[in-house]
Design a protein around this motif. Sequence first.
Motif, PDB file in Angstrom:
ATOM      1  N   GLY A  48      44.261  25.794  22.128  1.00  0.00           N
ATOM      2  CA  GLY A  48      43.615  26.763  23.009  1.00  0.00           C
ATOM      3  C   GLY A  48      42.919  26.152  24.207  1.00  0.00           C
ATOM      4  O   GLY A  48      42.904  26.745  25.291  1.00  0.00           O
ATOM      5  N   THR A  49      42.334  24.969  24.052  1.00  0.00           N
ATOM      6  CA  THR A  49      41.636  24.335  25.167  1.00  0.00           C
ATOM      7  C   THR A  49      41.989  22.856  25.221  1.00  0.00           C
ATOM      8  O   THR A  49      42.179  22.208  24.185  1.00  0.00           O
ATOM      9  CB  THR A  49      40.107  24.465  25.058  1.00  0.00           C
ATOM     10  N   VAL A  50      42.070  22.343  26.452  1.00  0.00           N
ATOM     11  CA  VAL A  50      42.329  20.915  26.686  1.00  0.00           C
ATOM     12  C   VAL A  50      41.376  20.454  27.791  1.00  0.00           C
ATOM     13  O   VAL A  50      41.340  21.055  28.871  1.00  0.00           O
ATOM     14  CB  VAL A  50      43.786  20.654  27.122  1.00  0.00           C
ATOM     15  N   HIS A  51      40.607  19.412  27.511  1.00  0.00           N
ATOM     16  CA  HIS A  51      39.695  18.845  28.504  1.00  0.00           C
ATOM     17  C   HIS A  51      39.986  17.348  28.618  1.00  0.00           C
ATOM     18  O   HIS A  51      39.869  16.616  27.633  1.00  0.00           O
ATOM     19  CB  HIS A  51      38.233  19.065  28.108  1.00  0.00           C
ATOM     20  N   ALA A  52      40.378  16.908  29.814  1.00  0.00           N
ATOM     21  CA  ALA A  52      40.715  15.497  30.007  1.00  0.00           C
ATOM     22  C   ALA A  52      40.412  15.090  31.442  1.00  0.00           C
ATOM     23  O   ALA A  52      40.601  15.874  32.380  1.00  0.00           O
ATOM     24  CB  ALA A  52      42.188  15.253  29.693  1.00  0.00           C
ATOM     25  N   GLY A  53      39.956  13.859  31.613  1.00  0.00           N
ATOM     26  CA  GLY A  53      39.780  13.283  32.939  1.00  0.00           C
ATOM     27  C   GLY A  53      38.552  13.761  33.671  1.00  0.00           C
ATOM     28  O   GLY A  53      38.039  14.861  33.419  1.00  0.00           O
ATOM     29  N   ASP A  54      38.064  12.889  34.587  1.00  0.00           N
ATOM     30  CA  ASP A  54      36.920  13.263  35.414  1.00  0.00           C
ATOM     31  C   ASP A  54      37.097  12.862  36.875  1.00  0.00           C
ATOM     32  O   ASP A  54      36.192  13.006  37.683  1.00  0.00           O
ATOM     33  CB  ASP A  54      35.627  12.651  34.856  1.00  0.00           C
ATOM     34  N   TRP A  55      38.313  12.345  37.211  1.00  0.00           N
ATOM     35  CA  TRP A  55      38.569  11.972  38.609  1.00  0.00           C
ATOM     36  C   TRP A  55      40.074  11.977  38.831  1.00  0.00           C
ATOM     37  O   TRP A  55      40.840  11.509  37.996  1.00  0.00           O
ATOM     38  CB  TRP A  55      37.999  10.580  38.901  1.00  0.00           C
ATOM     39  N   ALA A  56      40.490  12.511  39.966  1.00  0.00           N
ATOM     40  CA  ALA A  56      41.922  12.703  40.211  1.00  0.00           C
ATOM     41  C   ALA A  56      42.695  11.390  40.223  1.00  0.00           C
ATOM     42  O   ALA A  56      43.861  11.345  39.811  1.00  0.00           O
ATOM     43  CB  ALA A  56      42.127  13.445  41.532  1.00  0.00           C
ATOM     44  N   SER A  57      42.089  10.318  40.682  1.00  0.00           N
ATOM     45  CA  SER A  57      42.822   9.059  40.802  1.00  0.00           C
ATOM     46  C   SER A  57      42.476   8.069  39.692  1.00  0.00           C
ATOM     47  O   SER A  57      42.593   6.863  39.877  1.00  0.00           O
ATOM     48  CB  SER A  57      42.546   8.422  42.170  1.00  0.00           C
ATOM     49  N   THR A  58      42.030   8.596  38.547  1.00  0.00           N
ATOM     50  CA  THR A  58      41.723   7.757  37.395  1.00  0.00           C
ATOM     51  C   THR A  58      42.585   8.168  36.205  1.00  0.00           C
ATOM     52  O   THR A  58      42.727   9.365  35.923  1.00  0.00           O
ATOM     53  CB  THR A  58      40.238   7.878  37.004  1.00  0.00           C
ATOM     54  N   VAL A  59      43.177   7.197  35.520  1.00  0.00           N
ATOM     55  CA  VAL A  59      43.899   7.480  34.279  1.00  0.00           C
ATOM     56  C   VAL A  59      42.870   7.922  33.237  1.00  0.00           C
ATOM     57  O   VAL A  59      41.916   7.193  32.966  1.00  0.00           O
ATOM     58  CB  VAL A  59      44.651   6.225  33.786  1.00  0.00           C
ATOM     59  N   PRO A  60      43.018   9.122  32.647  1.00  0.00           N
ATOM     60  CA  PRO A  60      41.984   9.628  31.735  1.00  0.00           C
ATOM     61  C   PRO A  60      41.928   8.837  30.430  1.00  0.00           C
ATOM     62  O   PRO A  60      42.958   8.558  29.818  1.00  0.00           O
ATOM     63  CB  PRO A  60      42.406  11.081  31.485  1.00  0.00           C
ATOM     64  N   ASP A  61      40.702   8.477  30.045  1.00  0.00           N
ATOM     65  CA  ASP A  61      40.529   7.735  28.803  1.00  0.00           C
ATOM     66  C   ASP A  61      40.010   8.604  27.667  1.00  0.00           C
ATOM     67  O   ASP A  61      39.694   8.107  26.591  1.00  0.00           O
ATOM     68  CB  ASP A  61      39.589   6.538  29.013  1.00  0.00           C
ATOM     69  N   LEU A  62      39.925   9.904  27.910  1.00  0.00           N
ATOM     70  CA  LEU A  62      39.442  10.812  26.865  1.00  0.00           C
ATOM     71  C   LEU A  62      40.100  12.174  27.037  1.00  0.00           C
ATOM     72  O   LEU A  62      40.158  12.711  28.150  1.00  0.00           O
ATOM     73  CB  LEU A  62      37.922  10.957  26.925  1.00  0.00           C
ATOM     74  N   CYS A  63      40.581  12.720  25.953  1.00  0.00           N
ATOM     75  CA  CYS A  63      41.121  14.092  25.924  1.00  0.00           C
ATOM     76  C   CYS A  63      40.579  14.780  24.681  1.00  0.00           C
ATOM     77  O   CYS A  63      40.733  14.270  23.566  1.00  0.00           O
ATOM     78  CB  CYS A  63      42.650  14.058  25.903  1.00  0.00           C
ATOM     79  N   VAL A  64      39.928  15.911  24.870  1.00  0.00           N
ATOM     80  CA  VAL A  64      39.378  16.693  23.757  1.00  0.00           C
ATOM     81  C   VAL A  64      40.125  18.023  23.699  1.00  0.00           C
ATOM     82  O   VAL A  64      40.179  18.760  24.689  1.00  0.00           O
ATOM     83  CB  VAL A  64      37.871  16.924  23.913  1.00  0.00           C
ATOM     84  N   VAL A  65      40.700  18.283  22.562  1.00  0.00           N
ATOM     85  CA  VAL A  65      41.564  19.452  22.365  1.00  0.00           C
ATOM     86  C   VAL A  65      40.991  20.304  21.245  1.00  0.00           C
ATOM     87  O   VAL A  65      40.554  19.784  20.214  1.00  0.00           O
ATOM     88  CB  VAL A  65      42.995  18.997  21.991  1.00  0.00           C
ATOM     89  N   GLU A  66      40.990  21.619  21.430  1.00  0.00           N
ATOM     90  CA  GLU A  66      40.615  22.535  20.351  1.00  0.00           C
ATOM     91  C   GLU A  66      41.706  23.575  20.173  1.00  0.00           C
ATOM     92  O   GLU A  66      42.362  23.981  21.141  1.00  0.00           O
ATOM     93  CB  GLU A  66      39.271  23.203  20.626  1.00  0.00           C
ATOM     94  N   GLY A  67      41.917  23.990  18.953  1.00  0.00           N
ATOM     95  CA  GLY A  67      42.957  24.970  18.678  1.00  0.00           C
ATOM     96  C   GLY A  67      42.776  25.635  17.339  1.00  0.00           C
ATOM     97  O   GLY A  67      41.734  25.513  16.684  1.00  0.00           O
ATOM     98  N   ARG A  68      43.811  26.342  16.922  1.00  0.00           N
ATOM     99  CA  ARG A  68      43.781  27.150  15.704  1.00  0.00           C
ATOM    100  C   ARG A  68      44.894  26.691  14.773  1.00  0.00           C
ATOM    101  O   ARG A  68      46.037  26.532  15.182  1.00  0.00           O
ATOM    102  CB  ARG A  68      43.976  28.625  16.056  1.00  0.00           C
ATOM    103  N   PHE A  69      44.542  26.552  13.511  1.00  0.00           N
ATOM    104  CA  PHE A  69      45.457  26.073  12.487  1.00  0.00           C
ATOM    105  C   PHE A  69      45.575  27.126  11.390  1.00  0.00           C
ATOM    106  O   PHE A  69      44.592  27.470  10.747  1.00  0.00           O
ATOM    107  CB  PHE A  69      44.926  24.748  11.922  1.00  0.00           C
TER     108      PHE A  69
END
Length: 439
Positions: A288-309
Amino acid sequence: MRRSCHLASRRGAGAHTGDVTVSVDSSAVLAHLDPDQIAADLATLVGLAPVDGTVGEVAASHWCADRLAELGAEVDHWEIDLPTLRQESEFPGIEVERTEAWGAVGILPGDNGGVPGLALAGHIDVVPPGDPALWADDPFTLRERDGTWYGRGVCDMLGGTAAVLGAAHAIRASGVRLARPLAVHTVIGEEDGGLGTFATLRRGHTADACVIAEPTAGHVVTDNAGSLTFRLVIRGRAAHGSMRTSGISALDGLDIARAVLGELEAERNADVGERFSHLVVPFPISIGTVHAGDWASTVPDLCVVEGRFGVRPGEPVAAAQTAFRAALAEAGRGDLWLRDHPIEVSFPGGTFAPGRLPDDHPLLGVVQDAAEDAGAPRPQAMGAPYGSDLRLYAAAGVPTVQYGPGDIAHAHAVNEYVEIEDVLRCARAYVLTALRLCS
């Protein structure tokens, strides 16, 4: 635990006063159903804007307590002790913050006393409306057009709750004397875990059977799949976007996780059983939700995902969680980065275990007969892919089904609606079910 139902004949009902059986004319009770009062109750509930965790939810519980008292019910209205309840091992979890929560139960007395023969249950909380500009009208003002009611919650499930109150009104207004008490449970917090029903059951309110007025599109829901909210924390290694090959994108880990979860979903839906065979994917896994990255020209080192199982019927929640964790752990072992930086898995928020009516329990037939006698096509028994308060009643030993106005496809939607005749037809069915189980 299996409880017995006290069944009367399909077409009539008898109220017992002491050792004397008094015939009840169901049509005379049904004549006291008041569509205008049902509409007024629904308009009030919608107008209170009882979104989970807001003052509107609290206000709706106070209003329900007052309304049940007007109907002549013995009312238990109490402030829920949230800190204490949270400490219970079977607490179902919540997904919104609350500093105040209330329970409201009304009991229409029966001559013989004892445990209520039936509980009619309805939740009074609703989800937020989203962008009000997308609605044709104010989402918290009940509108009527072409035999249909519109407004946030009219389908899920304020329309069903208003029908329950309408049924209780008809029974009291008719003057019929019930042999066994009839309970009306109005609960908060269903949308984010089931706090209200959990608190109601913990307070000691029970019954020999329960009908929840959730929208069922003309069917009787006897089985609920469960559902869990999951969170994945996927780590990478940051780098400048121009040197992306020197970094490790957390989104690459998300791609692996999505593929694994797709395989797990297919495996868990290979054999779904008869009650769920009408659904394409009864036990889905969705992000349901994906949060990743904090700058357009940076390879993201964190991705937080939430969903339903989705949890399969009869599957313990702990076993479902173990299967989920194992699938992601196995995927990580095949990737050099994830092998040393495994995906972190947690299950925050509400816990919806599966629930079901025991096989061959007579409650199903009673509700099917009542619906048919109320003017509906005879409803089929089906399973539903979502979690609901059914599983809490079932876990407490109360045989429970869902039967109510509306279609879950219209729940939580912009311009949410329910057909007026559907609400009235369900109110008639609740009257007949109550007369047959409380006589």
